[in-house]
Design a protein around this motif. Structure first.
Motif, PDB file in Angstrom:
ATOM      1  N   ASP A   1       0.812  -1.207   0.000  1.00  0.00           N
ATOM      2  CA  ASP A   1       0.000   0.000   0.000  1.00  0.00           C
ATOM      3  C   ASP A   1       0.854   1.269   0.000  1.00  0.00           C
ATOM      4  N   LEU A   2       2.172   1.118  -0.093  1.00  0.00           N
ATOM      5  CA  LEU A   2       3.086   2.256  -0.111  1.00  0.00           C
ATOM      6  C   LEU A   2       3.873   2.267  -1.410  1.00  0.00           C
TER       7      LEU A   2
ATOM      8  N   TRP B   1      10.166   0.193   1.321  1.00  0.00           N
ATOM      9  CA  TRP B   1      11.485  -0.240   1.790  1.00  0.00           C
ATOM     10  C   TRP B   1      11.814   0.406   3.129  1.00  0.00           C
ATOM     11  N   SER B   2      11.490   1.688   3.285  1.00  0.00           N
ATOM     12  CA  SER B   2      11.745   2.382   4.543  1.00  0.00           C
ATOM     13  C   SER B   2      10.993   1.728   5.693  1.00  0.00           C
ATOM     14  N   SER B   3       9.737   1.327   5.435  1.00  0.00           N
ATOM     15  CA  SER B   3       8.943   0.662   6.457  1.00  0.00           C
ATOM     16  C   SER B   3       9.572  -0.662   6.861  1.00  0.00           C
ATOM     17  N   TRP B   4      10.104  -1.404   5.872  1.00  0.00           N
ATOM     18  CA  TRP B   4      10.735  -2.700   6.162  1.00  0.00           C
ATOM     19  C   TRP B   4      12.039  -2.509   6.921  1.00  0.00           C
TER      20      TRP B   4
ATOM     21  N   LYS C   1      15.507   4.400  -1.143  1.00  0.00           N
ATOM     22  CA  LYS C   1      15.463   4.833  -2.537  1.00  0.00           C
ATOM     23  C   LYS C   1      16.378   3.980  -3.409  1.00  0.00           C
ATOM     24  N   PHE C   2      17.566   3.649  -2.868  1.00  0.00           N
ATOM     25  CA  PHE C   2      18.494   2.810  -3.632  1.00  0.00           C
ATOM     26  C   PHE C   2      17.881   1.437  -3.881  1.00  0.00           C
ATOM     27  N   LEU C   3      17.295   0.835  -2.848  1.00  0.00           N
ATOM     28  CA  LEU C   3      16.697  -0.489  -2.993  1.00  0.00           C
ATOM     29  C   LEU C   3      15.474  -0.458  -3.908  1.00  0.00           C
ATOM     30  N   ALA C   4      14.718   0.638  -3.848  1.00  0.00           N
ATOM     31  CA  ALA C   4      13.569   0.765  -4.744  1.00  0.00           C
ATOM     32  C   ALA C   4      14.029   0.787  -6.194  1.00  0.00           C
TER      33      ALA C   4
END
Length: 346
Positions: free
Chosen positions: A233-234, A240-243, A271-274
């Motif tokens: 939902d994000l 990724w930040s939530s995880w 952001k990098f992982l996204a």
């Protein structure tokens, strides 16, 4: 017409006979075959039931194959000469042992008296709406009961039975009960969240990955499982930040490329992982989850990457993470993550 019938008959004759339904896993392997049991016992470093019987061991052992034909950990309650009863979990490369409580041991002994009995099948009942019942991907479980008393006081030293969960009976009930009782003998295993696992056998399988301060490792595992479970939902960077963790100040080393989060919370790592997951599906599988202390956990395993474009390329790399417990938010937060060079999987 004759040739068609002859050809069909020839095919039927050439087809290998299927194992009995109770013995058959999802891949049609015969889980009642002595050679199959011998292979599993050798792979897990166990002694055969006959060898245990000769050694004077009283044992109640449960073997499991999941709904996709994969072998899961073997669970046993054992009483060896001169030793108290123990609960034992046999997994590939790992064995867990704990003293069995009196309550658990007595229940195992009592329920084992009938665990190898086949129930008389009920007469078939035709559904009122004529909708057929289908059973797919059923688990198969087996028992080996060694040197255990029966209600009749019989002389059998080894009793065995295998049952497919599409036709559950006393054997299936007993094997899954052994898993639940085993969980209760290992505090770290019991600490794993029930909601994250299909059943107690899978919880025990996850528990074999825990090392060091296993309660800390279990607490971390109950939050993330050690896998990638991103919120849908994000938007990707936020997911990724939530995880990673709300207040995490993580540092990521992606085969030499470094991303860091700082006090301003710019979510550089997310952001990098996204960006990495925009072109490939990422999957993380832990091999070892080690509690270094009550607030620090180290996770090692492999990160898998599958390209989203065709032809699909699958790669994997070693992964090492450190997570710390945020006492304020009461959650685990990523501190560091190192990913090695990816290699193509064959």
């Amino acid at each position: 017409m004759f040739s068609s019938v002859f050809f069909a008959a020839a095919l039927l004759q050439a087809s290998p006979a299927l194992p009995p339904e109770n013995c058959r896993d999802d891949n049609h392997a015969d889980r009642c075959a002595p050679e199959d049991r011998a292979r599993i016992v050798a792979r897990l470093g166990m002694a055969s039931a006959d060898a245990e019987a000769k050694a004077g061991v009283e044992a109640y052992r449960a073997f499991f194959v999941d709904g996709y034909g994969r072998e899961r950990p073997t669970i046993a309650f054992e009483r060896r000469p001169g030793q108290p009863p123990k609960a034992v979990v046999y997994a590939q490369g790992r064995k867990l042992e704990a003293l069995a409580s009196l309550t658990a041991w007595n229940k195992v002994k009592s329920d084992a008296q009938f665990a190898d009995r086949a129930l008389t099948p009920l007469p078939p009942v035709k559904p009122a709406n004529d909708v057929p019942n289908f059973c797919l991907h059923a688990w198969v479980s087996s028992i080996e009961i060694v040197n255990a008393p029966t209600r009749e006081g019989g002389p059998d030293t080894v009793r065995t039975r295998t049952e497919n969960a599409c036709g559950p009976g006393l054997t299936t009930q007993f094997t899954f009960e052994l898993a639940t009782l085993a969980i209760q003998q290992f505090p770290a295993c019991e600490a794993l969240s029930e909601t994250k696992y299909r059943n107690d056998i899978e919880r025990l399988a996850a528990c074999t990955l825990l090392h060091g301060d296993t309660l800390a490792a279990a607490g971390f595992t109950s939050q993330t499982g050690g896998w990638l479970e991103l919120r849908r939902d994000l938007e990707p960077a936020r997911a990724w930040s939530s995880w990673i963790g709300t207040n995490a100040k993580a540092e990521l080393n992606w085969n030499g490329q470094v991303a860091k989060d700082d006090i301003y919370g710019r979510n550089n790592v997310g952001k990098f992982l996204a960006a990495q997951s925009a072109s490939a599906r990422l999957s993380l599988y832990p091999d070892r989850i080690e509690g270094l202390d009550g607030r620090t956990v180290k996770v090692t395993g492999r990160l898998h990457k599958a390209s989203l474009s065709e032809p699909q390329v699958r790669e994997s790399a070693s992964s090492e993470q450190t997570w710390i417990w945020d006492t304020g938010l009461r959650e685990w937060a990523l501190k560091s993550w190192t990913v090695s060079a990816f290699t193509v999987e064959k």
